[in-house]
Design a protein around this motif. Structure first.
Motif, mmCIF file in Angstrom:
data_model
loop_
_atom_site.group_PDB
_atom_site.id
_atom_site.type_symbol
_atom_site.label_atom_id
_atom_site.label_comp_id
_atom_site.label_asym_id
_atom_site.label_seq_id
_atom_site.Cartn_x
_atom_site.Cartn_y
_atom_site.Cartn_z
ATOM 1 N N LEU A 1 0.866 -1.185 0.000
ATOM 2 C CA LEU A 1 0.000 0.000 0.000
ATOM 3 C C LEU A 1 0.902 1.234 0.000
ATOM 4 N N VAL A 2 0.612 2.182 -0.876
ATOM 5 C CA VAL A 2 1.423 3.402 -0.978
ATOM 6 C C VAL A 2 0.529 4.616 -0.747
ATOM 7 N N THR A 3 0.994 5.530 0.095
ATOM 8 C CA THR A 3 0.308 6.806 0.280
ATOM 9 C C THR A 3 1.351 7.885 0.522
ATOM 10 N N THR A 4 0.893 9.102 0.812
ATOM 11 C CA THR A 4 1.814 10.226 0.967
ATOM 12 C C THR A 4 1.674 10.855 2.348
ATOM 13 N N ALA A 5 2.753 11.471 2.803
ATOM 14 C CA ALA A 5 2.763 12.087 4.131
ATOM 15 C C ALA A 5 1.822 13.278 4.215
ATOM 16 N N ASP A 6 1.520 13.910 3.081
ATOM 17 C CA ASP A 6 0.632 15.087 3.125
ATOM 18 C C ASP A 6 -0.843 14.711 3.007
ATOM 19 N N HIS A 7 -1.131 13.405 3.118
ATOM 20 C CA HIS A 7 -2.528 12.939 3.137
ATOM 21 C C HIS A 7 -3.025 13.049 4.582
ATOM 22 N N ALA A 8 -3.050 14.278 5.081
ATOM 23 C CA ALA A 8 -3.161 14.530 6.523
ATOM 24 C C ALA A 8 -4.502 14.144 7.130
ATOM 25 N N LEU A 9 -5.545 14.039 6.328
ATOM 26 C CA LEU A 9 -6.860 13.684 6.854
ATOM 27 C C LEU A 9 -7.149 12.188 6.730
ATOM 28 N N LEU A 10 -6.177 11.419 6.301
ATOM 29 C CA LEU A 10 -6.364 9.991 6.040
ATOM 30 C C LEU A 10 -7.031 9.278 7.209
ATOM 31 N N GLN A 11 -8.013 8.449 6.893
ATOM 32 C CA GLN A 11 -8.727 7.685 7.903
ATOM 33 C C GLN A 11 -8.636 6.196 7.606
ATOM 34 N N ALA A 12 -8.685 5.401 8.661
ATOM 35 C CA ALA A 12 -8.617 3.952 8.525
ATOM 36 C C ALA A 12 -9.765 3.437 7.665
ATOM 37 N N ASP A 13 -10.944 4.045 7.802
ATOM 38 C CA ASP A 13 -12.101 3.623 7.011
ATOM 39 C C ASP A 13 -11.815 3.714 5.513
ATOM 40 N N TRP A 14 -11.179 4.800 5.091
ATOM 41 C CA TRP A 14 -10.889 4.971 3.666
ATOM 42 C C TRP A 14 -9.962 3.876 3.181
ATOM 43 N N VAL A 15 -8.892 3.635 3.933
ATOM 44 C CA VAL A 15 -7.918 2.625 3.539
ATOM 45 C C VAL A 15 -8.594 1.252 3.464
ATOM 46 N N HIS A 16 -9.380 0.933 4.493
ATOM 47 C CA HIS A 16 -10.038 -0.367 4.538
ATOM 48 C C HIS A 16 -11.036 -0.528 3.386
ATOM 49 N N ASN A 17 -11.819 0.503 3.124
ATOM 50 C CA ASN A 17 -12.785 0.439 2.024
ATOM 51 C C ASN A 17 -12.080 0.301 0.680
ATOM 52 N N PHE A 18 -10.993 1.019 0.500
ATOM 53 C CA PHE A 18 -10.218 0.943 -0.743
ATOM 54 C C PHE A 18 -9.722 -0.482 -0.981
ATOM 55 N N ILE A 19 -9.090 -1.051 0.030
ATOM 56 C CA ILE A 19 -8.546 -2.399 -0.121
ATOM 57 C C ILE A 19 -9.661 -3.414 -0.324
ATOM 58 N N THR A 20 -10.748 -3.284 0.426
ATOM 59 C CA THR A 20 -11.873 -4.215 0.312
ATOM 60 C C THR A 20 -12.515 -4.147 -1.073
ATOM 61 N N LEU A 21 -12.732 -2.932 -1.583
ATOM 62 C CA LEU A 21 -13.356 -2.763 -2.897
ATOM 63 C C LEU A 21 -12.493 -3.329 -4.017
ATOM 64 N N GLN A 22 -11.195 -3.046 -3.980
ATOM 65 C CA GLN A 22 -10.375 -3.511 -5.097
ATOM 66 C C GLN A 22 -10.082 -4.995 -5.008
ATOM 67 N N GLN A 23 -10.243 -5.585 -3.819
ATOM 68 C CA GLN A 23 -10.077 -7.033 -3.714
ATOM 69 C C GLN A 23 -11.228 -7.799 -4.349
ATOM 70 N N LYS A 24 -12.376 -7.151 -4.525
ATOM 71 C CA LYS A 24 -13.513 -7.815 -5.157
ATOM 72 C C LYS A 24 -13.248 -8.090 -6.630
ATOM 73 N N ASN A 25 -12.328 -7.328 -7.211
ATOM 74 C CA ASN A 25 -11.948 -7.523 -8.609
ATOM 75 C C ASN A 25 -10.433 -7.376 -8.682
ATOM 76 N N PRO A 26 -9.689 -8.384 -8.242
ATOM 77 C CA PRO A 26 -8.238 -8.252 -8.078
ATOM 78 C C PRO A 26 -7.512 -7.894 -9.375
#
Length: 273
Positions: free
Chosen positions: A110-135
């Protein structure tokens, strides 16, 4: 507190993460100068360095393994109170740094940036979950203009990619699932090397892709098909249902926007305090 889990990932099989916190070669970053810090990544958001916020958010997900911070200055870890986390020396540009991260950490990454200052666990989890449905070999998170306008009651300027199936903004979240993602990063290096030469970039992207964009027929599917044609890697653009995910800290107005978001309690509690 939300319990996050992913099928197939456990203490012995985790997703490593890379946080890009380097500074481009040349003049000092204007936002770092504005905030009176040595690195933009150290700019405080509600009193906490934004790189610290990003790392702590990633660390809150149980299936995230090694978290590496990529910077040209190892003292960044101490200044951000992140001693003990893995450090990777930043290279000449983001693509080269991601390549170094891939060689060090492997896939899935997983790659992100240090200036993604508002990043939330929900976003990361949803992103990974959604893209795993169509690997696919690689995935990038995006969000729509509609989501941004709906979620942000304050005026904000975002950069949109205008496609046939909507206008989208990037979310600085990428998943490199397989070794084939290496070919995409190497192609990114070629584009990065020609970023001041639009004609060369157009040649690299291909005549068909350019024509589709000019006649407003380029959509997300066509972009992913072009990536596969050019690199041999399958790709997807994963749409997140939050406009906040498109916000990163590039200019003083972004810092003011982040402050307004916090003061109005617009984010859910998954963001670390």
């Amino acid at each position: 507190m939300t319990a996050y889990s992913l099928p197939g990932f456990n203490a012995h099989h985790r997703i490593n993460a890379l946080v890009l916190a380097g500074t481009r070669q040349g003049p000092k970053d204007r936002l770092a100068i504005h905030g009176g810090v040595s690195h933009k990544a150290l700019l405080p958001i509600q009193g906490v360095p934004m790189v610290t916020r990003v790392v702590k958010t990633l660390a809150s997900l149980p299936y995230i393994g090694t978290i590496s911070i990529c910077s040209e200055d190892p003292s960044l870890l101490q200044k951000a109170e992140l001693e003990g986390y893995d450090f990777i020396t930043a290279h000449s540009g983001p693509s080269a740094s991601v390549l170094a991260g891939l060689h060090r950490l492997g896939t899935p990454l997983l790659v992100t940036t240090a200036d993604h200052a508002l990043l939330q666990a929900d976003w990361v989890h949803n992103f990974i979950t959604l893209q795993q449905k169509n690997p696919t070999d690689i995935a990038a998170a995006i969000t729509s203009r509609e989501h941004i306008l709906k979620d942000l009651p304050f005026e904000t300027q975002r950069t949109y990619l205008k496609l046939a199936d909507g206008q989208f903004s990037g979310c600085n979240l990428f998943m490199l699932n397989t070794e084939k993602a290496l070919s995409v990063v190497r192609f990114w290096q070629k584009l990065e090397a020609e970023r001041k030469n639009p004609l060369k970039m157009a040649q690299l992207l291909g005549f068909r892709t350019l024509v589709l964009y000019l006649v407003k027929r380029l959509n997300r599917k066509a972009i992913c098909q072009a990536i596969q044609r050019l690199t041999g890697a399958t790709a997807q653009l994963t749409v997140l249902d939050t406009g906040f995910a498109a916000i990163d800290m590039d200019k003083p107005a972004d810092l003011e926007l982040a402050d307004k978001i916090f003061k109005n309690n617009l984010l859910n509690p998954s963001l670390p305090a």
